[in-house]
Design a protein around this motif. Structure first.
Motif, PDB file in Angstrom:
ATOM      1  N   THR A 101       1.600  -1.137   0.733  1.00 37.59           N
ATOM      2  CA  THR A 101       0.038   0.077   0.066  1.00 37.59           C
ATOM      3  C   THR A 101       1.063   1.350  -0.143  1.00 37.59           C
ATOM      4  N   ASP A 126      -0.625   3.485   0.913  1.00 32.97           N
ATOM      5  CA  ASP A 126      -2.246   4.586   2.095  1.00 32.97           C
ATOM      6  C   ASP A 126      -1.135   5.005   3.781  1.00 32.97           C
ATOM      7  N   ASN A 161     -11.226  11.834  -4.261  1.00 36.88           N
ATOM      8  CA  ASN A 161     -10.559  10.407  -4.554  1.00 36.88           C
ATOM      9  C   ASN A 161     -11.132   9.507  -3.500  1.00 36.88           C
ATOM     10  N   ALA A 163     -10.465   6.030  -1.466  1.00 39.56           N
ATOM     11  CA  ALA A 163      -9.022   5.272  -1.473  1.00 39.56           C
ATOM     12  C   ALA A 163      -8.452   4.905  -2.761  1.00 39.56           C
ATOM     13  N   GLU A 164      -8.695   5.864  -4.127  1.00 37.94           N
ATOM     14  CA  GLU A 164      -7.549   6.455  -4.702  1.00 37.94           C
ATOM     15  C   GLU A 164      -7.257   7.035  -5.231  1.00 37.94           C
ATOM     16  N   LYS A 192      -2.659   6.518  -6.197  1.00 40.91           N
ATOM     17  CA  LYS A 192      -3.224   6.598  -6.770  1.00 40.91           C
ATOM     18  C   LYS A 192      -1.895   7.748  -7.658  1.00 40.91           C
ATOM     19  N   LYS A 220      -3.381  11.200  -8.468  1.00 42.02           N
ATOM     20  CA  LYS A 220      -4.629  12.203  -7.472  1.00 42.02           C
ATOM     21  C   LYS A 220      -3.479  11.503  -6.159  1.00 42.02           C
TER      22      LYS A 220
END
Length: 531
Positions: free
Chosen positions: A40, A42, A189, A191-192, A195, A198
């Motif tokens: 991830t 994140d 966005n 969870a996007e 990317k 973004k």
């Protein structure tokens, strides 16, 4: 004649212009071999170093580590601490900006840390921020997120109040879980937001491309507050779980850095070019957790016997060529505020004596020769060295107990995801590198409420009580004594078998400048350059 002179002058002028333009046109690109694909990008879900290397290029916390592993100001240019050690006031840099040009403000950190502690986020590293007032209660659903002990005095002044004095709090803030999230991008966005195109970061670089299992590319962030001192235009990370392939690419000149390589290559590589081989002792432990939810690993006698039968000297010397050290404690040596770790009671025995005692314990538990069959599966993340260790341990257990041992491997992301999500197993390979220089960071792996990293689901009320007491103790000497008692209990129960202290293995090309070896294994690309 005049025509020829004009042509000569024109050619010379053109050549001069081309020579002058070449350095400006040449792109400074660093090719980094990372030892796996990140699970991830994140901040709230991150857990391993190969993710941290990327995230800390894309984002910057209140504090960061410099090239030599020393904690220094990041977004926060300065801070003050109240006399009682409970209130930290951070002054943010006036020129700190996000990659979209918007200013980084105090509310950004409040939003990010509230998100980290929100139980809906299910952040695996939420406990890192538990020293902040009400963080643990919020994370356990007992209080609303707006009660987190953080306040924006103004856009550039952030106040953080703690539950208790925490000597290592500044170090905690450099962890990837404390990196800020851009609220506007996240809300737009979802969870996007991680990317390319973004992701809005505030670090020295910004994400432009990510091809899973192939490469990830970041480029210089022109809006970074210290962009003038960032020498690289681009960094490309390559997820190289195949160490042999990574080494071939490095030696072919395709890679400038390689993280982790097969230790059996160290002598050859050192003979070829010793300056490029970097083996740095780390505050890290290589260990095998046992799944205490399943038989026979719910029996401390079985766990102790299996741990005692492992010849750690063989693993460290014969498999890792001395780049690791055999250990009998979970906490590595060298932590100044802790001292000598509490070792297992069999640490001083010879290997033959350990094996004799291990056989007795196993028979007492009803397994081994003349008892119930001992079937064991060892899980490990794909890596030649880990395979060698698992194979050697399997052979030791077979010879000592007549055990039937099988091996199972998964890629690094799948392996740790399985363990962190509570998948059942027998024995697994794991490693822990200090997030901050304190014994609590290692011992906390066995607290029953640590649902993410207590892989073996060990539960011991006495151990939990000691850890709770350590959090409430403000005297450093008394706190250290409590933590030693907690470690002694772990070494008696052996929910994990500590095997070796790690070393950080890097190959660093002569072209790379600005590199600094450090036990924290912190190597921000902002400090590096390539010739």
């Amino acid at each position: 004649m005049t025509f020829m002179k004009l042509n000569i002058r024109a050619a010379m002028l053109l050549g001069s212009l081309m020579m002058a333009a070449s350095p400006a046109l040449a792109e400074a690109v660093l090719h980094r071999g990372n030892s796996g694909e990140p699970q991830t990008l994140d901040q709230s879900q991150t857990s391993i170093d190969i993710e941290a290397f990327i995230l800390k290029d894309l984002y910057e916390g209140l504090t960061i580590y410099d090239a030599n592993g020393k904690i220094v100001p990041g977004v926060a240019e300065s801070w003050t601490v109240s006399d009682d050690g409970l209130v930290y006031t951070f002054k943010l840099r006036e020129n700190a900006k996000w990659s979209d040009g918007s200013p980084v403000v105090a509310e950004d950190f409040i939003f990010s840390m509230q998100r980290e502690e929100d139980p809906k986020t299910a952040a695996g590293y939420a406990n890192i921020l538990y020293p902040i007032k009400n963080a643990e209660a919020i994370n356990k659903g007992k209080m609303p997120v707006d009660q987190l002990g953080m306040k924006a005095v103004n856009d550039k002044t952030l106040e953080i109040t703690l539950e208790r004095p925490t000597p290592f709090f500044i170090e905690l803030l450099s962890h990837q879980s404390a990196l800020p999230v851009n609220k506007a991008s996240f809300e737009k966005n979802g969870a996007e937001f991680v990317k390319p195109g973004k992701l809005v970061g505030n670090g020295a670089f910004k994400l432009v491309e990510h091809v899973p299992n192939d490469h990830l590319t970041v480029v210089k962030n022109e809006n970074y507050w210290d962009a003038a001192n960032v020498k690289l235009d681009k960094v490309i990370f390559y997820p190289l779980e195949d160490q042999a392939a990574g080494l071939r690419r490095y030696e072919a000149g395709e890679l400038d850095l390689v993280y982790n390589f097969s230790s059996d290559q160290i002598k050859r590589l050192r003979d070829a070019n010793p300056k490029q081989v970097h083996v740095t002792p780390a505050a890290a432990t290589y260990y095998y957790p046992f799944d205490t939810r399943t038989e026979p690993f719910n029996d401390a006698r079985v766990r102790r016997a299996l741990s005692m039968a492992v010849d750690r000297d063989f693993l460290a010397k014969d498999i890792y060529d001395g780049t690791k050290l055999p250990v009998y404690s979970l906490v590595p040596p060298g932590l100044e505020n802790y001292g000598e770790p509490s070792k297992a009671d069999f640490a001083g025995m010879s290997q033959l004596d350990r094996e004799d005692k291990a056989i007795e314990l196993m028979k007492e538990a009803g397994y081994g020769e003349g008892g119930k069959p001992l079937n064991i599966e060892i899980r490990y993340n794909t890596n030649p060295n880990h395979q060698k260790v698992a194979t050697a341990v399997a052979d030791m257990w077979k010879k000592t107990f007549g055990a039937n041992v099988t091996l199972m491997n998964l890629d690094i992301s799948s392996h740790y995801a399985y363990l962190q999500e509570g998948g059942k197993f027998n024995v697994a390979r794991a490693g822990w590198t200090a997030d901050y220089a304190d014994a609590e960071n290692f011992l906390n792996l066995n607290v029953s409420t640590n649902k993410t990293f207590n892989y073996g689901h060990y539960e011991n009320p006495e151990f939990d009580a000691l850890m709770k007491k350590s959090y409430e103790e403000r005297d450093p000497a008394a706190r250290s004594k409590i933590l030693h008692e907690a470690e002694a209990l772990i070494m008696k129960d052996q929910p994990i078998a500590p095997l070796m202290n790690d070393a950080n293995l890097w190959l660093v090309s002569d072209k790379v400048k600005g590199w600094g070896d450090n036990a924290n294994n912190e190597h921000l690309s902002k400090y590096l350059s390539v010739e």
